[in-house]
Design a protein around this motif. Sequence first.
Motif, PDB file in Angstrom:
ATOM      1  N   HIS A 176       0.662  -0.978  -0.245  1.00 27.04           N
ATOM      2  CA  HIS A 176       0.361  -0.208  -0.078  1.00 27.04           C
ATOM      3  C   HIS A 176       1.664   0.983  -0.175  1.00 27.04           C
ATOM      4  CE1 HIS A 176      -3.619   2.542   0.960  1.00 27.04           C
ATOM      5  NE2 HIS A 176      -4.121   1.382   0.753  1.00 27.04           N
ATOM      6  N   PRO A 177       0.746   2.616  -0.217  1.00 27.46           N
ATOM      7  CA  PRO A 177       1.361   3.721  -0.756  1.00 27.46           C
ATOM      8  C   PRO A 177       1.711   4.670   0.458  1.00 27.46           C
ATOM      9  CG  PRO A 177      -0.389   3.745  -2.199  1.00 27.46           C
ATOM     10  CD  PRO A 177      -0.577   2.365  -1.034  1.00 27.46           C
ATOM     11  N   THR A 178       0.956   3.977   1.280  1.00 23.52           N
ATOM     12  CA  THR A 178       1.232   4.730   2.504  1.00 23.52           C
ATOM     13  C   THR A 178       0.685   3.597   3.923  1.00 23.52           C
ATOM     14  OG1 THR A 178       1.063   6.606   3.963  1.00 23.52           O
ATOM     15  CG2 THR A 178      -1.230   5.808   2.955  1.00 23.52           C
ATOM     16  N   SER A 179       1.748   3.903   5.057  1.00 22.98           N
ATOM     17  CA  SER A 179       1.107   3.247   6.333  1.00 22.98           C
ATOM     18  C   SER A 179       0.601   4.353   7.254  1.00 22.98           C
ATOM     19  CB  SER A 179       2.154   2.766   7.238  1.00 22.98           C
ATOM     20  OG  SER A 179       2.844   4.614   7.566  1.00 22.98           O
ATOM     21  N   GLU A 180      -0.621   5.079   6.301  1.00 21.28           N
ATOM     22  CA  GLU A 180      -1.264   6.290   6.857  1.00 21.28           C
ATOM     23  C   GLU A 180      -2.803   5.201   7.723  1.00 21.28           C
ATOM     24  OE1 GLU A 180      -4.276   8.998   8.725  1.00 21.28           O
ATOM     25  OE2 GLU A 180      -1.663   8.794   7.996  1.00 21.28           O
ATOM     26  N   LYS A 181      -3.158   5.204   8.592  1.00 21.57           N
ATOM     27  CA  LYS A 181      -4.408   4.698   9.040  1.00 21.57           C
ATOM     28  C   LYS A 181      -5.752   5.771   9.329  1.00 21.57           C
ATOM     29  CE  LYS A 181      -1.412   2.149  12.709  1.00 21.57           C
ATOM     30  NZ  LYS A 181      -0.824   1.800  14.291  1.00 21.57           N
ATOM     31  N   HIS A 182      -6.462   4.513   9.004  1.00 28.43           N
ATOM     32  CA  HIS A 182      -7.864   4.721   8.423  1.00 28.43           C
ATOM     33  C   HIS A 182      -8.861   4.294  10.108  1.00 28.43           C
ATOM     34  CE1 HIS A 182      -5.969   7.295   5.124  1.00 28.43           C
ATOM     35  NE2 HIS A 182      -5.742   5.679   5.087  1.00 28.43           N
ATOM     36  N   HIS A 183      -9.810   5.128  10.388  1.00 29.60           N
ATOM     37  CA  HIS A 183     -10.573   4.509  11.800  1.00 29.60           C
ATOM     38  C   HIS A 183     -11.952   4.697  10.999  1.00 29.60           C
ATOM     39  CE1 HIS A 183      -7.442   4.305  14.477  1.00 29.60           C
ATOM     40  NE2 HIS A 183      -6.774   5.020  13.502  1.00 29.60           N
ATOM     41  N   LEU A 192       5.726  -7.756   8.502  1.00 33.59           N
ATOM     42  CA  LEU A 192       4.090  -7.102   9.442  1.00 33.59           C
ATOM     43  C   LEU A 192       5.364  -6.087  10.200  1.00 33.59           C
ATOM     44  CD1 LEU A 192       1.015  -8.948   9.327  1.00 33.59           C
ATOM     45  CD2 LEU A 192       2.024  -7.349   7.731  1.00 33.59           C
ATOM     46  N   SER A 193       6.030  -6.305  10.864  1.00 34.51           N
ATOM     47  CA  SER A 193       7.150  -5.682  12.146  1.00 34.51           C
ATOM     48  C   SER A 193       7.396  -4.591  10.720  1.00 34.51           C
ATOM     49  CB  SER A 193       7.978  -6.834  12.934  1.00 34.51           C
ATOM     50  OG  SER A 193       8.941  -7.532  12.017  1.00 34.51           O
ATOM     51  N   THR A 194       8.409  -5.083   9.691  1.00 32.40           N
ATOM     52  CA  THR A 194       9.019  -4.001   9.265  1.00 32.40           C
ATOM     53  C   THR A 194       8.373  -2.899   8.605  1.00 32.40           C
ATOM     54  OG1 THR A 194       8.987  -5.893   7.802  1.00 32.40           O
ATOM     55  CG2 THR A 194      10.683  -5.489   9.378  1.00 32.40           C
ATOM     56  N   ASN A 195       7.522  -4.286   7.829  1.00 34.12           N
ATOM     57  CA  ASN A 195       6.059  -3.283   6.981  1.00 34.12           C
ATOM     58  C   ASN A 195       4.942  -3.110   6.932  1.00 34.12           C
ATOM     59  OD1 ASN A 195       5.516  -1.656   4.343  1.00 34.12           O
ATOM     60  ND2 ASN A 195       5.973  -3.897   2.901  1.00 34.12           N
ATOM     61  N   PRO A 196       4.447  -2.815   8.170  1.00 33.19           N
ATOM     62  CA  PRO A 196       3.011  -2.757   8.833  1.00 33.19           C
ATOM     63  C   PRO A 196       1.852  -2.931   7.022  1.00 33.19           C
ATOM     64  CG  PRO A 196       3.903  -1.350   9.711  1.00 33.19           C
ATOM     65  CD  PRO A 196       4.775  -1.514   9.046  1.00 33.19           C
ATOM     66  N   SER A 197       2.459  -1.785   5.661  1.00 34.17           N
ATOM     67  CA  SER A 197       1.883  -1.689   5.045  1.00 34.17           C
ATOM     68  C   SER A 197       1.293  -2.912   3.757  1.00 34.17           C
ATOM     69  CB  SER A 197       1.604  -0.166   4.833  1.00 34.17           C
ATOM     70  OG  SER A 197       2.036   0.653   5.409  1.00 34.17           O
ATOM     71  N   ASN A 198       2.139  -4.035   4.389  1.00 32.38           N
ATOM     72  CA  ASN A 198       1.647  -5.042   3.470  1.00 32.38           C
ATOM     73  C   ASN A 198       0.444  -6.113   3.309  1.00 32.38           C
ATOM     74  OD1 ASN A 198       2.768  -7.622   1.595  1.00 32.38           O
ATOM     75  ND2 ASN A 198       4.417  -7.618   2.043  1.00 32.38           N
ATOM     76  N   TYR A 199      -0.182  -5.221   2.368  1.00 31.29           N
ATOM     77  CA  TYR A 199      -1.657  -6.186   2.226  1.00 31.29           C
ATOM     78  C   TYR A 199      -1.233  -7.218   1.487  1.00 31.29           C
ATOM     79  CZ  TYR A 199      -6.094  -6.771  -0.042  1.00 31.29           C
ATOM     80  OH  TYR A 199      -7.509  -6.970   0.222  1.00 31.29           O
ATOM     81  N   ASP A 200      -0.515  -7.933   1.370  1.00 29.33           N
ATOM     82  CA  ASP A 200      -1.028  -9.844   1.035  1.00 29.33           C
ATOM     83  C   ASP A 200      -0.343 -10.202   2.202  1.00 29.33           C
ATOM     84  OD1 ASP A 200      -1.205  -9.799  -1.344  1.00 29.33           O
ATOM     85  OD2 ASP A 200       0.566  -9.339  -2.009  1.00 29.33           O
ATOM     86  N   ALA A 201       0.894  -9.907   3.059  1.00 32.89           N
ATOM     87  CA  ALA A 201       1.119 -10.531   4.222  1.00 32.89           C
ATOM     88  C   ALA A 201      -0.283 -10.564   5.403  1.00 32.89           C
ATOM     89  CB  ALA A 201       1.854  -9.079   5.395  1.00 32.89           C
ATOM     90  N   HIS A 202      -0.878  -8.886   5.579  1.00 30.59           N
ATOM     91  CA  HIS A 202      -2.060  -8.606   6.429  1.00 30.59           C
ATOM     92  C   HIS A 202      -2.952 -10.431   6.099  1.00 30.59           C
ATOM     93  CE1 HIS A 202      -1.699  -5.831   8.989  1.00 30.59           C
ATOM     94  NE2 HIS A 202      -0.727  -4.899   8.150  1.00 30.59           N
ATOM     95  N   VAL A 203      -3.332 -10.228   4.655  1.00 32.68           N
ATOM     96  CA  VAL A 203      -4.120 -11.385   4.260  1.00 32.68           C
ATOM     97  C   VAL A 203      -4.271 -12.978   4.932  1.00 32.68           C
ATOM     98  CG1 VAL A 203      -5.172 -12.765   1.983  1.00 32.68           C
ATOM     99  CG2 VAL A 203      -4.840 -10.373   2.210  1.00 32.68           C
ATOM    100  N   GLN A 204      -2.087 -13.014   4.249  1.00 33.11           N
ATOM    101  CA  GLN A 204      -1.743 -14.134   4.538  1.00 33.11           C
ATOM    102  C   GLN A 204      -1.903 -14.151   5.918  1.00 33.11           C
ATOM    103  OE1 GLN A 204      -1.541 -16.708   2.497  1.00 33.11           O
ATOM    104  NE2 GLN A 204      -0.018 -17.632   3.678  1.00 33.11           N
ATOM    105  N   LYS A 205      -1.912 -14.001   6.946  1.00 33.14           N
ATOM    106  CA  LYS A 205      -1.535 -14.306   7.995  1.00 33.14           C
ATOM    107  C   LYS A 205      -3.213 -14.342   8.993  1.00 33.14           C
ATOM    108  CE  LYS A 205      -0.638 -11.452  12.991  1.00 33.14           C
ATOM    109  NZ  LYS A 205      -0.060 -10.650  13.305  1.00 33.14           N
ATOM    110  N   ILE A 206      -3.515 -14.167   8.231  1.00 34.67           N
ATOM    111  CA  ILE A 206      -5.751 -13.842   8.759  1.00 34.67           C
ATOM    112  C   ILE A 206      -5.747 -15.588   8.746  1.00 34.67           C
ATOM    113  CG2 ILE A 206      -8.452 -13.434   8.114  1.00 34.67           C
ATOM    114  CD1 ILE A 206      -6.836 -10.380   7.761  1.00 34.67           C
ATOM    115  N   LYS A 207      -5.229 -15.722   7.338  1.00 37.94           N
ATOM    116  CA  LYS A 207      -5.771 -17.095   6.451  1.00 37.94           C
ATOM    117  C   LYS A 207      -4.911 -17.516   7.301  1.00 37.94           C
ATOM    118  CE  LYS A 207      -6.638 -16.720   1.387  1.00 37.94           C
ATOM    119  NZ  LYS A 207      -5.575 -16.333  -0.311  1.00 37.94           N
ATOM    120  N   LEU A 208      -3.203 -17.689   8.393  1.00 31.10           N
ATOM    121  CA  LEU A 208      -3.363 -19.193   8.556  1.00 31.10           C
ATOM    122  C   LEU A 208      -3.820 -18.950   9.930  1.00 31.10           C
ATOM    123  CD1 LEU A 208       1.240 -18.329   7.611  1.00 31.10           C
ATOM    124  CD2 LEU A 208      -0.713 -20.236   7.417  1.00 31.10           C
TER     125      LEU A 208
END
Length: 829
Positions: free
Chosen positions: A12-19, A70-86
């Motif tokens: 993702h182009p930015t690590s900006e958090k949205h709520h 994710l600890s080094t790059n919290p904006s990695n979309y695919d890593a989030h998806v993979q973590k949820i699947k696991l």
Amino acid sequence: MDEETLTPKSQHPTSEKHHDDSNDDDDQPMPDLPHQNPSLPSSQSDTDSGSNGDDEAEDNLQLQNVEAELSTNPSNYDAHVQKIKLMRKMGEIEKLRQAREAMSELFPLTPTMWQEWASDESSINVGDEAFSSIEKLYERGVFDYLSASLWCDYLSFVKEHDPSVRECSPTGIAKARDLYERALTAAGLHIAEGNKIWEAYREFEQAILEAIHDTDIQAKEKQIQRIRSIFHRQLSVPLVNMRSTLLAYKGWEVEQGKALDTKSSDLDGVPSHVASAYHKALEMYNARIHLEEQISRQDISDSERLQQFMNYLKFEESSGDPARAQVLYERAITEFPISSDFWLGYTRYMDKTLKVGSVVSNVYSRAIKNCPWVGELWVRYLLSLERGHASEKEICSVFEKSLQCTFSTIDEYLDLFLTRIDGLRRRISFTSEKEDVLDYSLIRETFQHATDYLSPHLKNTDGLLRLHAYWARLELKLGKDLVAARGVWESLLKICGSMLEAWQGYIAMEIELGHINEARSIYRRCYSKRFPESGAEDICHSWLRFEREFGTLEDLDHSVQKVTPRLEELQLFRSRLKSKLIEERENSFKNAREKRKPVSDISDQQSPAKRQKDTSQNLKKVHEKDKGQVEDLIEQNKMDEITQVDKPDIKNDIQRKEAVPEKGKVFTDQCTAFISNLNLKVTSEDLLEFFSDVGGVVDIRILHDKFTGKSRVHIHCSKNKQTLRGKQLSIARSNPKHGKKEKSGQNVQKKQAGGSSSKESVEASKESRAPLSTARKSRVDNDQLKGKNTFAVPRNVRALGFMSNKPKTEEQDENPKSNDEFRKMFIKG
């Protein structure tokens, strides 16, 4: 659709958090799911325990890698998806919930991911508290993207698990109807899937009808009319399977006691207004069916389908139905959530049609969550909040979030700051007494934040100037502080002191305020500064105009006294610079022309005179020119030769030049002819008279033998083989490129053989004559000559009658001679 169909960017182009607002309430903790199915037989469990252990170890290893990423790059979309699947596979429900929450704060989840989340929570949770948390999940899911399937799951969940709805209490029925109407507003116009919502709505109302007691005729009739109204509304909307809906409606009316042909698809017995609406809806459907087919194709690329969506959107916008266009935009962004073109078009269309309201603000809140790297979306979001009279706290929160994003240009940050300041200015200037009045210090803080943030990147730019000019103006108008306004300009001059416009803006403010002495002092500070281009002259002339308009005669005299030397200095500098540029341009042009000349094949050990080249490009055109032009060129070269003769110790200089090759100069011999077999008593006057009938001879240079000092002569080749004082002359043109193949050589041989000279031309050379020939000219003309004698015309005048460069065979006397051959002739002589 699933996550893969959505094709989000892995980074993702930015690590900006949205709520989202719904994120504020924490879900209730849920127990972990069992790792193994307890219903499996023991033998099978024993058999699978080993493989499950291996799989679990592999999953743990993958999970560790994903968490490290994710600890080094919290904006990695695919890593989030993979973590949820696991996590979902391992049954760690609490960690799974945390992983989903972490991802939802950064990215919108796909409809499928929301369905899985709600399904997992509902499978392990019971009770009112669990129902409330799952209901919030569905609300968050339908907010992110449009999905008829997700809406159907949401409606089914409420019907099944909400006690008030399940028991058909008035409160429950009202809640359900409100939810169904929301679903119809969101997806009821979805041509491909909207009928799912309509059918679910009719089924719910039909269940209520069946629950009403037959004795309550009034309630029953009211419910029948409600269902009939839903049918009529559905038949007026272009959807798939419209004829099936018509048949279902006619069948339902028969059940209510009306006589209709349920097997016919015509509109006999259907109310006229329903039939008219149905025909119109059917026409609309037919007009869109080909567009629906295009966006639903699976055999085209994403870019092609995106373009098909664009075409469809243009069609819907031109139809003038904002609701239909909005639904199509929702479908487009669900398919392409990170397409900034779709979000920009969607928000622009909503601003144009709805302008204000929570609906527009909700669209913007989703837009900046999907495409946070687009500054224009943030700017328009701030304006949308201001139109909707949002609180200062909400606007400030959005603005602060925008500054944490990464935009492609610094101008996007500037636009954000200016938009924020514009909003603050309007709220301070036009806020009514009922509303909270903002303090001007908030604007000053925002300006200071902007200049600290942007100055390193906008030094000496119009953007920074515009920001400070705006700031100084507001300090005067709203802040009522002249000292602060001057401080703004002074701070700008420290950053952009070499920017003329900054000084002019400062001066303009003082003049506008009537502070003439202050403006004059600024002129005195800057008139001697260096500004780009003509800025230095401009500020001097500006000072003179200022004194003519506002100053006394003494002020004018003082300014003239200061400015005049400065202008003279600048004029001198400009003239020198101009001369230098002209000289450089001429040298560049000269070098470019020399580079286009043929490359010499003479070795580096030869003198510059033996490396002259043929630069003739079009002999025929040169022959047609006025002979006077050629004579002028010859005379110029003659003067060059005289200058060389006057130099001291020219012989040693020539020998040194012959020993040291001079790369860079190229000489030509197209206009030089060498004559041999002359009578020893021939003089220059004899040769001039001899060639007077052919013309073109401007100068005859008598070359001298290196050792004896005896003279040689060169003239036109057209007199070759003619007799002078009893001797037959042999004339050959100089050809330093002896041995090279040239395309025009055959033409030269033909013309030489025929003795014709009427169609051959002359071309002038820019190079000076060879030093060797010039040196020998300084010898006395009456020395006795031995061997073959040669007379020559200056080399920059090619002999008339020559057309080409290619030499003839060596057996012929008129064969062009190379520099080496001529040199051997001189030495031999």
